[in-house]
Design a protein around this motif. Structure first.
Motif, short mmCIF file in Angstrom:
data_model
loop_
_atom_site.label_atom_id
_atom_site.label_comp_id
_atom_site.label_asym_id
_atom_site.label_seq_id
_atom_site.Cartn_x
_atom_site.Cartn_y
_atom_site.Cartn_z
N VAL A 100 55.53 -14.16 28.66
CA VAL A 100 54.80 -12.80 28.62
C VAL A 100 53.36 -13.18 29.59
O VAL A 100 52.73 -14.28 28.94
CB VAL A 100 54.58 -11.93 27.85
N VAL A 101 52.95 -12.51 30.78
CA VAL A 101 51.05 -13.23 31.19
C VAL A 101 51.15 -11.70 31.41
O VAL A 101 51.18 -10.92 31.80
CB VAL A 101 51.76 -13.62 32.80
N ALA A 102 49.75 -11.40 30.42
CA ALA A 102 49.41 -10.12 30.96
C ALA A 102 48.01 -10.40 31.10
O ALA A 102 47.35 -10.72 30.72
CB ALA A 102 48.69 -9.53 29.02
N VAL A 103 47.81 -9.88 32.86
CA VAL A 103 46.57 -9.59 33.20
C VAL A 103 46.04 -8.88 33.47
O VAL A 103 46.31 -7.46 33.54
CB VAL A 103 46.57 -10.99 35.33
N HIS A 104 44.55 -8.89 32.68
CA HIS A 104 43.65 -7.82 32.98
C HIS A 104 44.91 -6.71 32.40
O HIS A 104 44.46 -5.10 33.04
CB HIS A 104 42.98 -7.47 34.34
N VAL A 105 44.88 -6.43 31.30
CA VAL A 105 45.92 -5.79 30.66
C VAL A 105 46.11 -5.13 29.34
O VAL A 105 45.55 -3.76 29.50
CB VAL A 105 47.58 -5.64 30.50
N PHE A 106 44.96 -5.15 28.07
CA PHE A 106 44.73 -5.40 26.98
C PHE A 106 43.35 -4.77 26.85
O PHE A 106 43.65 -3.69 26.10
CB PHE A 106 44.97 -6.93 26.06
N GLU A 107 42.90 -4.76 27.60
CA GLU A 107 41.45 -4.70 27.76
C GLU A 107 41.28 -2.61 27.94
O GLU A 107 40.92 -1.87 27.72
CB GLU A 107 40.20 -4.88 28.44
N HIS A 108 42.80 -2.50 28.56
CA HIS A 108 43.13 -0.92 29.12
C HIS A 108 44.23 -0.35 27.54
O HIS A 108 44.78 1.37 28.37
CB HIS A 108 43.14 -0.77 29.78
N VAL A 109 43.79 -1.28 26.70
CA VAL A 109 44.74 -0.48 25.65
C VAL A 109 44.04 0.11 25.13
O VAL A 109 43.30 -0.87 24.39
CB VAL A 109 45.66 -1.24 24.94
N PRO A 110 44.07 1.47 24.83
CA PRO A 110 43.59 1.91 23.26
C PRO A 110 43.35 1.10 21.92
O PRO A 110 44.14 0.60 21.79
CB PRO A 110 43.77 3.62 22.98
N ALA A 111 42.25 1.07 21.49
CA ALA A 111 41.87 0.31 20.04
C ALA A 111 43.14 0.43 19.50
O ALA A 111 43.87 -0.12 18.29
CB ALA A 111 40.64 0.04 19.48
N GLU A 112 43.25 1.92 18.96
CA GLU A 112 44.30 2.35 17.84
C GLU A 112 45.98 1.78 18.56
O GLU A 112 46.61 2.30 17.56
CB GLU A 112 44.48 4.08 17.75
N ASP A 113 46.33 2.05 19.60
CA ASP A 113 47.64 1.39 20.22
C ASP A 113 47.29 -0.36 20.22
O ASP A 113 48.42 -0.86 20.76
CB ASP A 113 47.76 2.10 21.18
N LEU A 114 46.30 -1.70 20.31
CA LEU A 114 46.48 -2.21 20.70
C LEU A 114 47.50 -3.18 20.00
O LEU A 114 48.40 -4.37 20.63
CB LEU A 114 44.91 -2.84 20.40
N GLY A 115 47.42 -3.11 18.81
CA GLY A 115 48.54 -3.96 17.63
C GLY A 115 50.05 -3.33 18.14
O GLY A 115 50.19 -4.44 18.41
N LYS A 116 50.12 -2.74 18.77
CA LYS A 116 51.86 -2.47 19.11
C LYS A 116 52.17 -3.31 20.41
O LYS A 116 53.04 -3.53 20.90
CB LYS A 116 51.85 -0.79 19.62
N ALA A 117 50.80 -3.25 21.40
CA ALA A 117 51.02 -3.99 22.58
C ALA A 117 51.42 -5.16 21.86
O ALA A 117 52.18 -6.06 22.93
CB ALA A 117 49.88 -3.45 23.61
N VAL A 118 50.20 -5.84 21.13
CA VAL A 118 50.63 -7.33 20.86
C VAL A 118 51.49 -7.63 20.12
O VAL A 118 52.39 -8.40 20.61
CB VAL A 118 49.01 -7.61 19.75
N SER A 119 52.45 -6.31 19.36
CA SER A 119 53.95 -6.89 18.75
C SER A 119 54.36 -7.14 19.62
O SER A 119 56.02 -7.37 19.40
CB SER A 119 53.91 -5.39 17.35
N GLU A 120 54.56 -5.60 21.01
CA GLU A 120 55.69 -5.57 21.53
C GLU A 120 56.41 -7.19 22.36
O GLU A 120 56.97 -7.69 22.91
CB GLU A 120 55.54 -4.42 22.57
N ALA A 121 54.42 -7.50 22.78
CA ALA A 121 54.73 -8.62 23.87
C ALA A 121 54.93 -10.11 22.87
O ALA A 121 56.19 -10.43 23.30
CB ALA A 121 53.51 -8.94 24.22
N LEU A 122 54.75 -10.07 21.49
CA LEU A 122 55.52 -10.87 20.86
C LEU A 122 57.12 -10.82 20.47
O LEU A 122 57.27 -11.80 20.06
CB LEU A 122 54.63 -11.17 19.63
N ARG A 123 57.42 -9.82 20.10
CA ARG A 123 58.95 -9.34 20.53
C ARG A 123 59.39 -9.28 21.16
O ARG A 123 61.12 -10.36 21.24
CB ARG A 123 59.09 -7.70 20.22
#
Length: 201
Positions: A100-123
């Protein structure tokens, strides 16, 4: 920050400028080779997808901006698959991609949703696969010394190496590179380029 507000802002950007960022993306830091099944997470205008395709990867791009996805389909749709999808809830089965390549993505995810985004990338990454992240770093000229800010309806966060390691605790942090780009105005654009190996157990 309300994700719908950000989506509207990104849709406006891509509707008015189909290719707001030009040039050739440098993906050498990812270590991804030909034949790799890759998800370009937050594919934007297709700049990274194009570079991955040129490297011989099998590419799927996903972005929550319909205007961005439409732009990618027009440009590269005959060579890759593009879908409208939110990084917090991806429509792919477990282990769909080798990288998975995420170029300038995670900095735009609200703090409360960052864990979800990371979990989905790992999944969606196979065990032993890798997640490659480029993000703005603390000390970037645009940060004004802040950890996060909002500009034109878009959230920006500035990460430290510790932030990245904390987000991927339990995974194999293969590399974290600090990259500084001096500007002609005497300021510095600062980013992190990180490669995370998904645990194989």
């Amino acid at each position: 920050m309300d994700p719908d507000t950000q989506k509207e802002a990104w849709d406006r950007l891509y509707s008015s400028q189909g290719r707001p960022w030009r040039g050739v993306a440098d993906i050498s830091w990812t270590g991804i080779g030909p034949g790799t099944r890759v998800l370009d997470l937050g594919c934007g205008n297709g700049k990274t997808s194009e570079a991955l395709l040129e490297r011989g990867c099998e590419v799927t791009g996903a972005d929550f901006s319909e205007a961005a996805v439409e732009s990618c389909i027009r440009l590269l749709g005959h060579r890759a698959e593009f879908v409208t999808a939110d990084c917090r809830d991806l429509p792919f089965p477990d282990g769909s991609f080798e990288a998975v390549v995420a170029v300038h993505v995670f900095e735009h995810v609200p703090a409360e949703d960052l864990g979800k985004a990371v979990s989905e990338a790992l999944r969606v990454t196979v065990p032993g696969g890798r997640i490659c992240i480029r993000c703005f770093a603390e000390g970037d000229m645009r940060s004004g010394g802040r950890k996060e800010d909002v500009r034109n309806g878009i959230l920006y966060r500035y990460f430290s190496e510790d932030d990245i390691r904390g987000m991927f605790r339990g995974e194999d942090v293969i590399s974290v590179e600090h990259v500084d780009e001096p500007t002609r105005f005497g300021t510095v654009r600062r980013r992190l380029e990180c490669v995370i190996g998904k645990a194989s157990f």
